[in-house]
Write an enzyme that holds these catalytic residues in place. Structure first.
Site, PDB file in Angstrom:
ATOM      1  N   SER A 142       7.748  -1.522  -9.602  1.00  0.00           N
ATOM      2  CA  SER A 142       6.664  -2.669 -10.447  1.00  0.00           C
ATOM      3  C   SER A 142       6.740  -2.453 -11.751  1.00  0.00           C
ATOM      4  O   SER A 142       7.594  -1.271 -12.444  1.00  0.00           O
ATOM      5  CB  SER A 142       5.088  -1.240 -10.382  1.00  0.00           C
ATOM      6  N   TYR A 155       1.267   6.749 -11.441  1.00  0.00           N
ATOM      7  CA  TYR A 155       2.333   5.675 -11.010  1.00  0.00           C
ATOM      8  C   TYR A 155       3.422   5.399 -11.713  1.00  0.00           C
ATOM      9  O   TYR A 155       4.210   4.819 -10.529  1.00  0.00           O
ATOM     10  CB  TYR A 155       1.090   4.894 -11.184  1.00  0.00           C
TER      11      TYR A 155
HETATM   12  N1  LIG Z   1      -0.758  -5.961  -7.755  1.00  0.00           N
HETATM   13  C1  LIG Z   1      -0.147  -5.857  -8.808  1.00  0.00           C
HETATM   14  O1  LIG Z   1      -0.954  -5.894  -9.603  1.00  0.00           O
HETATM   15  C2  LIG Z   1       0.769  -4.817  -8.284  1.00  0.00           C
HETATM   16  C3  LIG Z   1       1.568  -4.674  -9.723  1.00  0.00           C
HETATM   17  C4  LIG Z   1       3.372  -4.167  -9.226  1.00  0.00           C
HETATM   18  C5  LIG Z   1       3.893  -3.160  -7.923  1.00  0.00           C
HETATM   19  N2  LIG Z   1       2.625  -3.602  -7.508  1.00  0.00           N
HETATM   20  C6  LIG Z   1       3.233  -2.475  -6.116  1.00  0.00           C
HETATM   21  O2  LIG Z   1       2.660  -4.229  -5.321  1.00  0.00           O
HETATM   22  C7  LIG Z   1       2.489  -3.179  -3.282  1.00  0.00           C
HETATM   23  C8  LIG Z   1       1.120  -3.974  -3.222  1.00  0.00           C
HETATM   24  O3  LIG Z   1       0.091  -3.669  -4.023  1.00  0.00           O
HETATM   25  P1  LIG Z   1      -0.646  -4.479  -3.979  1.00  0.00           P
HETATM   26  O4  LIG Z   1      -1.019  -5.209  -4.743  1.00  0.00           O
HETATM   27  O5  LIG Z   1      -0.610  -6.084  -2.390  1.00  0.00           O
HETATM   28  O6  LIG Z   1      -2.036  -4.047  -2.796  1.00  0.00           O
HETATM   29  P2  LIG Z   1      -3.717  -4.032  -2.494  1.00  0.00           P
HETATM   30  O7  LIG Z   1      -4.043  -4.635  -2.164  1.00  0.00           O
HETATM   31  O8  LIG Z   1      -3.622  -3.092  -2.610  1.00  0.00           O
HETATM   32  O9  LIG Z   1      -2.223  -3.603  -0.755  1.00  0.00           O
HETATM   33  C9  LIG Z   1      -2.328  -1.974  -0.823  1.00  0.00           C
HETATM   34  C10 LIG Z   1      -1.688  -2.297   0.518  1.00  0.00           C
HETATM   35  O10 LIG Z   1      -0.996  -0.721   1.135  1.00  0.00           O
HETATM   36  C11 LIG Z   1      -1.519  -0.296   2.324  1.00  0.00           C
HETATM   37  N3  LIG Z   1      -1.631   1.270   1.840  1.00  0.00           N
HETATM   38  C12 LIG Z   1      -2.174   1.735   0.649  1.00  0.00           C
HETATM   39  N4  LIG Z   1      -2.188   3.396   1.418  1.00  0.00           N
HETATM   40  C13 LIG Z   1      -1.532   3.450   2.469  1.00  0.00           C
HETATM   41  C14 LIG Z   1      -1.051   4.823   4.064  1.00  0.00           C
HETATM   42  N5  LIG Z   1      -1.270   5.794   3.316  1.00  0.00           N
HETATM   43  N6  LIG Z   1      -0.410   4.304   4.683  1.00  0.00           N
HETATM   44  C15 LIG Z   1      -0.055   2.819   5.175  1.00  0.00           C
HETATM   45  N7  LIG Z   1      -0.443   1.513   3.869  1.00  0.00           N
HETATM   46  C16 LIG Z   1      -0.904   1.950   2.529  1.00  0.00           C
HETATM   47  C17 LIG Z   1      -2.542  -0.697   2.249  1.00  0.00           C
HETATM   48  O11 LIG Z   1      -2.884  -0.855   3.850  1.00  0.00           O
HETATM   49  P3  LIG Z   1      -4.637   0.499   4.611  1.00  0.00           P
HETATM   50  O12 LIG Z   1      -5.467   0.246   3.341  1.00  0.00           O
HETATM   51  O13 LIG Z   1      -4.473  -0.905   5.822  1.00  0.00           O
HETATM   52  O14 LIG Z   1      -3.466   1.473   4.539  1.00  0.00           O
HETATM   53  C18 LIG Z   1      -2.211  -2.264   1.799  1.00  0.00           C
HETATM   54  O15 LIG Z   1      -1.858  -3.041   2.527  1.00  0.00           O
HETATM   55  C19 LIG Z   1       1.956  -1.402  -3.959  1.00  0.00           C
HETATM   56  O16 LIG Z   1       3.458  -0.981  -3.918  1.00  0.00           O
HETATM   57  C20 LIG Z   1       2.248  -1.503  -5.738  1.00  0.00           C
HETATM   58  O17 LIG Z   1       1.959  -0.800  -6.091  1.00  0.00           O
HETATM   59  C21 LIG Z   1       1.515  -3.945  -7.755  1.00  0.00           C
END
Ligand SMILES: NC(=O)c1ccc[n+]([C@@H]2O[C@H](COP(=O)([O-])OP(=O)(O)OC[C@H]3O[C@@H](n4cnc5c(N)ncnc54)[C@H](OP(=O)(O)O)[C@@H]3O)[C@@H](O)[C@H]2O)c1
Length: 255
Positions: A142, A155
């Site tokens: 991130s 985070y």
């Molecule tokens: N959105 C942003 O602004 C942003 C920015 C920078 C980086 N990121 C990173 O991008 C990645 C994906 O995030 P996103 O934006 O797509 O958010 P999201 O829509 O909330 O997706 C998060 C995913 O992580 C999975 N997850 C969470 N806890 C888990 C666990 N204990 N075991 C297995 N799976 C788990 C969830 O699946 P289940 O709940 O079904 O397990 C879900 O599929 C993350 O690493 C996040 O830190 C996001």
């Protein structure tokens, strides 16, 4: 499955960036191993994608070592030759200052973003090494791993870990042909903020209101680009943010 079909193992494929990666890689002909805690969502995604590519889904909680071991050990044979590990599963929890944060939230972020990512990586490394040239690990970091902000505390620190772990993995794995990339997105519209706000959709809606954030597909396009580069090309870190997201100057506190 054709023996030349590349296979991607994706964590957190049930929503957001992980789901978009599943869709994008499927459209490029990749076979998929899709994991996450919400099995129903994975099965729906499989129904949709399995018409065009081989798909295996498995319920997996990255905070539970035995759950990861079970999935890795029971991979069906045609899905064994993994070319890409996409460590995407991750969470941010809470937005207040450190002194008001829930300790449990901190520990969950560490268990998911750090311990989970490390465990999945270690258990899949033998398969990636066996695959050899062209194999890739993409860790979703991130911009928060580089740029601190109020409320970022654990985070941001967990994503700094992801960045440094990626670089150190790269040192060890380059000799065996496995590439490693820290793919670091900025503000992306997904369930991420709703999860951070413990289900408060209104706060999440206000956060994105009036902005033009990245869409999960924008990040997925970068992941596919990284994975399909010629075998000798390793993008070490790729940061991608929406145009609307900008640095701000240091805040000076005055008495
Ligand atoms: N959105 C942003 O602004 C942003 C920015 C920078 C980086 N990121 C990173 O991008 C990645 C994906 O995030 P996103 O934006 O797509 O958010 P999201 O829509 O909330 O997706 C998060 C995913 O992580 C999975 N997850 C969470 N806890 C888990 C666990 N204990 N075991 C297995 N799976 C788990 C969830 O699946 P289940 O709940 O079904 O397990 C879900 O599929 C993350 O690493 C996040 O830190 C996001």
């Amino acid at each position: 499955m054709h023996e030349t079909t590349p296979i991607a193992f994706i964590t957190g494929a049930t929503s957001g960036i992980g789901q978009a990666c599943a869709e994008r890689f499927a459209s490029a002909g990749w076979g998929l191993i899709l994991t996450g805690r919400r099995l129903k969502r994975l099965e729906t995604l499989k129904q949709h994608l399995a018409e065009s590519v081989p798909v295996h889904v498995a319920e997996m909680d990255v905070t539970d070592r035995s759950s990861i071991e079970r999935v890795v050990e029971s991979l069906p044979e045609p899905f064994g030759n993994i070319r890409l590990l996409l460590n995407n599963a991750g969470v941010a929890l809470g937005k207040g200052p450190a002194q008001e944060a829930e300790l449990d939230d901190w520990l969950t972020m560490i268990q998911t973003n750090i311990s989970g990512l490390v465990t999945v990586t270690r258990l899949l490394l033998p398969r990636l090494v066996a695959h050899g040239p062209g194999a890739t690990i993409i860790n979703i970091g991130s911009i928060a791993g580089h740029t601190p902000y109020p409320g970022g505390h654990v985070y941001g620190a967990s994503k700094a870990f992801v960045e440094q772990f990626s670089y150190n993995l790269r040192c060890d794995l380059s000799g065996v042909g496995v590439r490693v990339t820290d793919l670091a997105p900025g503000m992306t519209e997904s369930e991420f903020t709703e999860v951070r706000m413990k289900g408060d959709r209104e706060v999440a809606r206000r956060y994105y209101a009036g902005t033009r954030p990245l869409q999960p597909g924008d990040v997925a396009a970068q992941a596919l680009h990284i994975a399909e580069l010629p075998e000798h090309v390793n993008i070490t870190r790729l940061e991608v943010a929406p145009l609307c997201q900008q640095w701000s100057p240091f805040t000076i506190l005055r008495e």
